[in-house]
Design a protein around this motif. Structure first.
Motif, PDB file in Angstrom:
ATOM      1  N   VAL A 124      -7.352 -49.374  54.933  1.00 52.79           N
ATOM      2  CA  VAL A 124      -8.120 -50.523  54.428  1.00 52.79           C
ATOM      3  C   VAL A 124      -8.268 -51.578  55.524  1.00 52.79           C
ATOM      4  CG1 VAL A 124      -8.145 -52.372  52.710  1.00 52.79           C
ATOM      5  CG2 VAL A 124      -7.419 -50.083  52.054  1.00 52.79           C
ATOM      6  N   ALA A 125      -7.206 -51.838  56.264  1.00 55.12           N
ATOM      7  CA  ALA A 125      -7.264 -52.819  57.351  1.00 55.12           C
ATOM      8  C   ALA A 125      -8.233 -52.362  58.437  1.00 55.12           C
ATOM      9  CB  ALA A 125      -5.870 -53.038  57.934  1.00 55.12           C
ATOM     10  N   ILE A 126      -8.238 -51.086  58.742  1.00 55.29           N
ATOM     11  CA  ILE A 126      -9.155 -50.558  59.750  1.00 55.29           C
ATOM     12  C   ILE A 126     -10.607 -50.722  59.289  1.00 55.29           C
ATOM     13  CG2 ILE A 126      -9.924 -48.439  60.879  1.00 55.29           C
ATOM     14  CD1 ILE A 126      -6.983 -47.596  60.984  1.00 55.29           C
ATOM     15  N   MET A 127     -10.857 -50.499  57.992  1.00 54.18           N
ATOM     16  CA  MET A 127     -12.213 -50.666  57.471  1.00 54.18           C
ATOM     17  C   MET A 127     -12.647 -52.133  57.557  1.00 54.18           C
ATOM     18  SD  MET A 127     -12.487 -47.877  54.331  1.00 54.18           S
ATOM     19  CE  MET A 127     -12.203 -49.119  53.146  1.00 54.18           C
ATOM     20  N   TYR A 128     -11.745 -53.073  57.232  1.00 50.67           N
ATOM     21  CA  TYR A 128     -12.079 -54.497  57.320  1.00 50.67           C
ATOM     22  C   TYR A 128     -12.374 -54.908  58.764  1.00 50.67           C
ATOM     23  CZ  TYR A 128     -10.851 -55.556  52.473  1.00 50.67           C
ATOM     24  OH  TYR A 128     -10.814 -55.618  51.109  1.00 50.67           O
ATOM     25  N   VAL A 129     -11.560 -54.459  59.675  1.00 50.46           N
ATOM     26  CA  VAL A 129     -11.766 -54.799  61.091  1.00 50.46           C
ATOM     27  C   VAL A 129     -13.074 -54.203  61.589  1.00 50.46           C
ATOM     28  CG1 VAL A 129     -10.871 -54.416  63.419  1.00 50.46           C
ATOM     29  CG2 VAL A 129      -9.323 -55.121  61.596  1.00 50.46           C
ATOM     30  N   ASN A 130     -13.361 -52.954  61.270  1.00 44.43           N
ATOM     31  CA  ASN A 130     -14.614 -52.330  61.701  1.00 44.43           C
ATOM     32  C   ASN A 130     -15.828 -53.032  61.109  1.00 44.43           C
ATOM     33  OD1 ASN A 130     -13.417 -50.433  63.337  1.00 44.43           O
ATOM     34  ND2 ASN A 130     -13.336 -48.860  61.745  1.00 44.43           N
ATOM     35  N   ASP A 131     -15.722 -53.462  59.855  1.00 43.97           N
ATOM     36  CA  ASP A 131     -16.823 -54.195  59.227  1.00 43.97           C
ATOM     37  C   ASP A 131     -17.045 -55.536  59.918  1.00 43.97           C
ATOM     38  OD1 ASP A 131     -18.824 -54.527  57.159  1.00 43.97           O
ATOM     39  OD2 ASP A 131     -17.469 -56.068  56.346  1.00 43.97           O
ATOM     40  N   HIS A 132     -15.952 -56.208  60.243  1.00 43.91           N
ATOM     41  CA  HIS A 132     -16.061 -57.491  60.933  1.00 43.91           C
ATOM     42  C   HIS A 132     -16.673 -57.310  62.327  1.00 43.91           C
ATOM     43  CE1 HIS A 132     -15.202 -61.594  62.040  1.00 43.91           C
ATOM     44  NE2 HIS A 132     -14.480 -61.174  63.069  1.00 43.91           N
ATOM     45  N   LEU A 133     -16.230 -56.294  63.056  1.00 47.30           N
ATOM     46  CA  LEU A 133     -16.781 -56.027  64.382  1.00 47.30           C
ATOM     47  C   LEU A 133     -18.263 -55.676  64.301  1.00 47.30           C
ATOM     48  CD1 LEU A 133     -13.914 -53.996  66.082  1.00 47.30           C
ATOM     49  CD2 LEU A 133     -14.595 -56.360  66.539  1.00 47.30           C
ATOM     50  N   GLU A 134     -18.641 -54.935  63.293  1.00 46.70           N
ATOM     51  CA  GLU A 134     -20.048 -54.572  63.113  1.00 46.70           C
ATOM     52  C   GLU A 134     -20.896 -55.812  62.853  1.00 46.70           C
ATOM     53  OE1 GLU A 134     -22.766 -51.937  60.071  1.00 46.70           O
ATOM     54  OE2 GLU A 134     -20.648 -51.438  60.307  1.00 46.70           O
ATOM     55  N   SER A 135     -20.383 -56.735  62.043  1.00 45.32           N
ATOM     56  CA  SER A 135     -21.149 -57.964  61.783  1.00 45.32           C
ATOM     57  C   SER A 135     -21.247 -58.822  63.048  1.00 45.32           C
ATOM     58  CB  SER A 135     -20.510 -58.759  60.649  1.00 45.32           C
ATOM     59  OG  SER A 135     -19.245 -59.255  61.037  1.00 45.32           O
ATOM     60  N   LEU A 136     -20.194 -58.869  63.867  1.00 45.42           N
ATOM     61  CA  LEU A 136     -20.250 -59.611  65.128  1.00 45.42           C
ATOM     62  C   LEU A 136     -21.259 -58.992  66.097  1.00 45.42           C
ATOM     63  CD1 LEU A 136     -16.483 -60.410  65.823  1.00 45.42           C
ATOM     64  CD2 LEU A 136     -18.267 -61.977  65.022  1.00 45.42           C
ATOM     65  N   ARG A 137     -21.291 -57.668  66.153  1.00 45.61           N
ATOM     66  CA  ARG A 137     -22.259 -56.990  67.029  1.00 45.61           C
ATOM     67  C   ARG A 137     -23.693 -57.234  66.569  1.00 45.61           C
ATOM     68  NH1 ARG A 137     -18.461 -52.133  66.786  1.00 45.61           N
ATOM     69  NH2 ARG A 137     -17.163 -52.419  68.626  1.00 45.61           N
ATOM     70  N   ALA A 138     -23.914 -57.208  65.267  1.00 43.54           N
ATOM     71  CA  ALA A 138     -25.257 -57.462  64.735  1.00 43.54           C
ATOM     72  C   ALA A 138     -25.698 -58.890  65.036  1.00 43.54           C
ATOM     73  CB  ALA A 138     -25.278 -57.194  63.242  1.00 43.54           C
ATOM     74  N   GLU A 139     -24.790 -59.830  64.913  1.00 44.38           N
ATOM     75  CA  GLU A 139     -25.114 -61.229  65.221  1.00 44.38           C
ATOM     76  C   GLU A 139     -25.434 -61.405  66.709  1.00 44.38           C
ATOM     77  OE1 GLU A 139     -23.070 -65.662  64.979  1.00 44.38           O
ATOM     78  OE2 GLU A 139     -22.026 -63.926  64.145  1.00 44.38           O
TER      79      GLU A 139
END
Length: 68
Positions: free
Chosen positions: A4-19
């Motif tokens: 679950v923590a890995i999924m949250y971190v990957n989601d956060h990184l994906e949003s930072l990359r998109a921004e």
């Protein structure tokens, strides 16, 4: 780390990359093209050196004794 923590971190990184990608795309549209920047720099350099853009860089020879 759990899954679950890995999924949250990957989601956060994906949003930072998109921004970051959106910011890059927005900044590229505002600046002039490379061709325009080079032309502007060349014209500024010629202006500083005193060259006229409409005329030749050498004077016209009149009454030249060795002319043909």
């Amino acid at each position: 780390m759990n899954a679950v923590a890995i999924m949250y971190v990957n989601d956060h990184l994906e949003s930072l990359r998109a921004e970051a990608q959106a910011n890059r795309a927005a900044s590229l549209g505002d600046r002039p093209s490379l061709r325009d920047r080079l032309a502007s720099s060349a014209s500024e350099l010629f202006r500083i050196l005193g060259y006229e853009a409409s005329g030749p860089a050498v004077p016209e020879l009149r009454d030249y004794p060795y002319g043909g």
